[in-house]
Scaffold this motif. Structure first.
Motif, PDB file in Angstrom:
ATOM      1  N   GLY A 123       7.002   5.859  -3.019  1.00 12.60           N
ATOM      2  CA  GLY A 123       6.897   5.271  -4.363  1.00 12.60           C
ATOM      3  C   GLY A 123       5.912   4.130  -4.432  1.00 12.60           C
ATOM      4  O   GLY A 123       6.006   3.265  -5.304  1.00 12.60           O
ATOM      5  N   ALA A 124       4.951   4.107  -3.490  1.00  9.06           N
ATOM      6  CA  ALA A 124       3.953   3.029  -3.473  1.00  9.06           C
ATOM      7  C   ALA A 124       2.769   3.484  -2.658  1.00  9.06           C
ATOM      8  O   ALA A 124       2.872   4.369  -1.790  1.00  9.06           O
ATOM      9  N   LEU A 125       1.619   2.865  -2.949  1.00 10.68           N
ATOM     10  CA  LEU A 125       0.433   3.149  -2.157  1.00 10.68           C
ATOM     11  C   LEU A 125       0.575   2.515  -0.769  1.00 10.68           C
ATOM     12  O   LEU A 125       1.054   1.385  -0.629  1.00 10.68           O
ATOM     13  N   LEU A 126       0.152   3.249   0.212  1.00  7.77           N
ATOM     14  CA  LEU A 126       0.203   2.756   1.587  1.00  7.77           C
ATOM     15  C   LEU A 126      -1.155   2.276   2.075  1.00  7.77           C
ATOM     16  O   LEU A 126      -1.244   1.453   2.992  1.00  7.77           O
ATOM     17  N   PHE A 127      -2.230   2.831   1.452  1.00 10.63           N
ATOM     18  CA  PHE A 127      -3.597   2.464   1.830  1.00 10.63           C
ATOM     19  C   PHE A 127      -4.375   2.088   0.585  1.00 10.63           C
ATOM     20  O   PHE A 127      -4.224   2.714  -0.478  1.00 10.63           O
ATOM     21  N   ALA A 128      -5.200   1.079   0.721  1.00  8.01           N
ATOM     22  CA  ALA A 128      -6.175   0.749  -0.324  1.00  8.01           C
ATOM     23  C   ALA A 128      -7.470   1.423   0.062  1.00  8.01           C
ATOM     24  O   ALA A 128      -8.021   1.152   1.136  1.00  8.01           O
ATOM     25  N   ARG A 129      -7.938   2.324  -0.779  1.00  6.88           N
ATOM     26  CA  ARG A 129      -9.122   3.113  -0.473  1.00  6.88           C
ATOM     27  C   ARG A 129     -10.333   2.519  -1.161  1.00  6.88           C
ATOM     28  O   ARG A 129     -10.271   2.105  -2.322  1.00  6.88           O
ATOM     29  N   SER A 130     -11.471   2.492  -0.454  1.00  7.72           N
ATOM     30  CA  SER A 130     -12.728   1.990  -1.006  1.00  7.72           C
ATOM     31  C   SER A 130     -13.865   2.703  -0.306  1.00  7.72           C
ATOM     32  O   SER A 130     -13.662   3.339   0.739  1.00  7.72           O
ATOM     33  N   PRO A 131     -15.100   2.613  -0.833  1.00  8.15           N
ATOM     34  CA  PRO A 131     -16.238   3.244  -0.148  1.00  8.15           C
ATOM     35  C   PRO A 131     -16.415   2.740   1.283  1.00  8.15           C
ATOM     36  O   PRO A 131     -16.956   3.441   2.137  1.00  8.15           O
ATOM     37  N   ALA A 132     -15.936   1.550   1.572  1.00 12.68           N
ATOM     38  CA  ALA A 132     -16.097   0.980   2.914  1.00 12.68           C
ATOM     39  C   ALA A 132     -15.055   1.527   3.880  1.00 12.68           C
ATOM     40  O   ALA A 132     -15.180   1.351   5.090  1.00 12.68           O
ATOM     41  N   GLY A 133     -14.014   2.180   3.360  1.00 13.41           N
ATOM     42  CA  GLY A 133     -12.972   2.699   4.241  1.00 13.41           C
ATOM     43  C   GLY A 133     -11.607   2.490   3.635  1.00 13.41           C
ATOM     44  O   GLY A 133     -11.461   2.417   2.404  1.00 13.41           O
ATOM     45  N   VAL A 134     -10.605   2.363   4.480  1.00 13.26           N
ATOM     46  CA  VAL A 134      -9.239   2.160   4.006  1.00 13.26           C
ATOM     47  C   VAL A 134      -8.634   0.966   4.714  1.00 13.26           C
ATOM     48  O   VAL A 134      -8.995   0.641   5.859  1.00 13.26           O
ATOM     49  N   THR A 135      -7.727   0.289   4.033  1.00 18.28           N
ATOM     50  CA  THR A 135      -6.961  -0.820   4.605  1.00 18.28           C
ATOM     51  C   THR A 135      -5.510  -0.629   4.215  1.00 18.28           C
ATOM     52  O   THR A 135      -5.190   0.031   3.219  1.00 18.28           O
ATOM     53  N   LEU A 136      -4.633  -1.191   4.974  1.00 19.45           N
ATOM     54  CA  LEU A 136      -3.209  -1.091   4.690  1.00 19.45           C
ATOM     55  C   LEU A 136      -2.836  -2.007   3.533  1.00 19.45           C
ATOM     56  O   LEU A 136      -3.311  -3.156   3.438  1.00 19.45           O
ATOM     57  N   THR A 137      -1.990  -1.508   2.671  1.00 17.91           N
ATOM     58  CA  THR A 137      -1.389  -2.347   1.633  1.00 17.91           C
ATOM     59  C   THR A 137      -0.210  -3.088   2.257  1.00 17.91           C
ATOM     60  O   THR A 137       0.213  -2.773   3.377  1.00 17.91           O
ATOM     61  N   PRO A 138       0.354  -4.083   1.586  1.00 19.42           N
ATOM     62  CA  PRO A 138       1.551  -4.753   2.123  1.00 19.42           C
ATOM     63  C   PRO A 138       2.688  -3.779   2.416  1.00 19.42           C
ATOM     64  O   PRO A 138       3.374  -3.916   3.435  1.00 19.42           O
ATOM     65  N   VAL A 139       2.866  -2.765   1.548  1.00 18.01           N
ATOM     66  CA  VAL A 139       3.904  -1.759   1.803  1.00 18.01           C
ATOM     67  C   VAL A 139       3.544  -0.954   3.056  1.00 18.01           C
ATOM     68  O   VAL A 139       4.406  -0.654   3.888  1.00 18.01           O
ATOM     69  N   GLY A 140       2.269  -0.626   3.193  1.00 23.23           N
ATOM     70  CA  GLY A 140       1.826   0.118   4.363  1.00 23.23           C
ATOM     71  C   GLY A 140       2.049  -0.656   5.654  1.00 23.23           C
ATOM     72  O   GLY A 140       2.414  -0.071   6.695  1.00 23.23           O
ATOM     73  N   THR A 141       1.848  -1.987   5.603  1.00 31.13           N
ATOM     74  CA  THR A 141       2.057  -2.814   6.792  1.00 31.13           C
ATOM     75  C   THR A 141       3.520  -2.786   7.222  1.00 31.13           C
ATOM     76  O   THR A 141       3.831  -2.679   8.416  1.00 31.13           O
ATOM     77  N   VAL A 142       4.420  -2.876   6.251  1.00 32.70           N
ATOM     78  CA  VAL A 142       5.855  -2.800   6.566  1.00 32.70           C
ATOM     79  C   VAL A 142       6.197  -1.431   7.161  1.00 32.70           C
ATOM     80  O   VAL A 142       6.895  -1.329   8.168  1.00 32.70           O
ATOM     81  N   LEU A 143       5.673  -0.362   6.526  1.00 34.96           N
ATOM     82  CA  LEU A 143       5.992   0.983   7.001  1.00 34.96           C
ATOM     83  C   LEU A 143       5.438   1.220   8.407  1.00 34.96           C
ATOM     84  O   LEU A 143       6.057   1.920   9.215  1.00 34.96           O
ATOM     85  N   LEU A 144       4.292   0.622   8.720  1.00 36.51           N
ATOM     86  CA  LEU A 144       3.704   0.834  10.048  1.00 36.51           C
ATOM     87  C   LEU A 144       4.655   0.339  11.137  1.00 36.51           C
ATOM     88  O   LEU A 144       4.880   1.027  12.135  1.00 36.51           O
ATOM     89  N   ASP A 145       5.217  -0.863  10.967  1.00 35.18           N
ATOM     90  CA  ASP A 145       6.155  -1.383  11.965  1.00 35.18           C
ATOM     91  C   ASP A 145       7.378  -0.484  12.084  1.00 35.18           C
ATOM     92  O   ASP A 145       7.831  -0.170  13.197  1.00 35.18           O
ATOM     93  N   GLU A 146       7.915  -0.078  10.942  1.00 32.63           N
ATOM     94  CA  GLU A 146       9.120   0.755  10.969  1.00 32.63           C
ATOM     95  C   GLU A 146       8.820   2.144  11.537  1.00 32.63           C
ATOM     96  O   GLU A 146       9.630   2.718  12.282  1.00 32.63           O
ATOM     97  N   ALA A 147       7.663   2.691  11.202  1.00 34.11           N
ATOM     98  CA  ALA A 147       7.308   4.031  11.673  1.00 34.11           C
ATOM     99  C   ALA A 147       7.136   4.041  13.185  1.00 34.11           C
ATOM    100  O   ALA A 147       7.585   4.969  13.870  1.00 34.11           O
ATOM    101  N   ARG A 148       6.497   3.016  13.719  1.00 35.37           N
ATOM    102  CA  ARG A 148       6.330   2.943  15.168  1.00 35.37           C
ATOM    103  C   ARG A 148       7.688   2.894  15.872  1.00 35.37           C
ATOM    104  O   ARG A 148       7.914   3.568  16.878  1.00 35.37           O
ATOM    105  N   ALA A 149       8.610   2.078  15.335  1.00 36.00           N
ATOM    106  CA  ALA A 149       9.935   1.976  15.942  1.00 36.00           C
ATOM    107  C   ALA A 149      10.678   3.308  15.868  1.00 36.00           C
ATOM    108  O   ALA A 149      11.317   3.741  16.840  1.00 36.00           O
TER     109      ALA A 149
END
Length: 283
Positions: free
Chosen positions: A44-70
């Protein structure tokens, strides 16, 4: 959220590039992009901010990354534990190739009765390695003969066999009731290759450095006696060809049949092997 989708997400989050992530995952980019979009829909939220330069994690994506790794680490541990529990228990036994021994047959039968579900593997070695691959980590426990260097090993004596001199049947000394090592000082004795355990080598040379042909196996020892008149030693009671005779060697310490394992190894299959072997060799 499926574990597969989380693995896709972690790859993109670590690479911060869909193309590189797809290569890392061994897949094409379009299905990877679709999987991430579906994951974002589930979250229910964007996980990546997309731009011509590439992608970066959104705040929601940062939280999910820690939880996903665990979550993925835990899933891997669960898979490993389940696989280990499903594997058949295995023990590898090293046996010195010194001929037939009725004790081995009794031990094998008894061990199978007690451990019907265990995968028992046997590695037979020649006379150049009295610990049968134990020091090299090739076996869990060895059924062999002493003496040898016992450093960092635990040894359980199972039986002691008197030792005799193996000679050609037509050798004048073959008619004797007993011989002393000193009476054989002018004879050639078989040798083991350079690098063989010196304690083991000394025992089978009667405690004195000798000269003679190099052998590795029991049959090579017997052939050295037949062809070269070499003196060999063997535990009494072993069957020999009619062309050979064995005479008891007076003053020679007996050859001990032993079970040996690495000091501190608490594998219950080894402990059981040693106890069953002790009982089998009492008969």
């Amino acid at each position: 959220m499926e574990l597969r989708a989380l693995r896709y997400f972690v790859a993109v989050a670590e690479e911060l590039h869909f193309g590189r992530a797809a290569i890392r995952l061994h897949m094409s980019q379009p299905p990877l992009s679709r999987a991430i979009k579906q994951l974002e829909a589930d979250a229910g939220a964007l996980l990546f901010a997309r731009s011509p330069a590439g992608v970066t994690l959104t705040p929601v994506g940062t939280v999910l990354l820690d939880e996903a790794r665990a979550l993925l680490d835990h899933a891997d541990r669960v898979r490993e534990r389940v696989s280990a529990a499903a594997r058949v228990a295995t023990i590898t036994i090293g046996i010195l190739g010194d001929g037939t021994d009725p004790g081995v047959a009794r031990l094998a039968a008894a061990y199978r009765r007690h451990h019907a579900g265990v995968d028992i593997r046997v590695r037979e070695t020649d006379l150049t390695d009295p610990t049968c691959g134990l020091r090299a980590g090739l076996v869990d426990v060895a059924l062999t003969r002493a003496p040898f260097d016992e450093t960092a090993l635990t040894v359980r004596a199972l039986r002691a066999d008197p030792v005799g001199v193996v000679l050609r049947a037509d050798d004048p000394l073959a008619r004797r009731d007993g011989l002393r090592p000193a009476e054989l000082s002018d004879r050639r004795w078989f040798q083991f290759p350079q690098g063989t355990d010196p304690v083991w080598q000394s025992y089978w040379n009667g405690g004195t450095p000798r000269e003679g042909p190099v052998v590795r196996a029991v049959q090579e020892c017997l052939q050295a006696v037949l062809w070269n008149g070499t003196v060999g030693l063997a535990p009494l009671g072993h069957d020999l060809p009619a062309e050979l005779a064995v005479v008891p060697l007076i003053g020679m310490p007996p050859s001990r049949v032993v079970a040996v394992w690495n000091e501190g190894d608490t594998n219950p299959l080894i402990r059981s092997f040693v106890e069953i072997a002790t009982a089998a060799y009492r008969h």
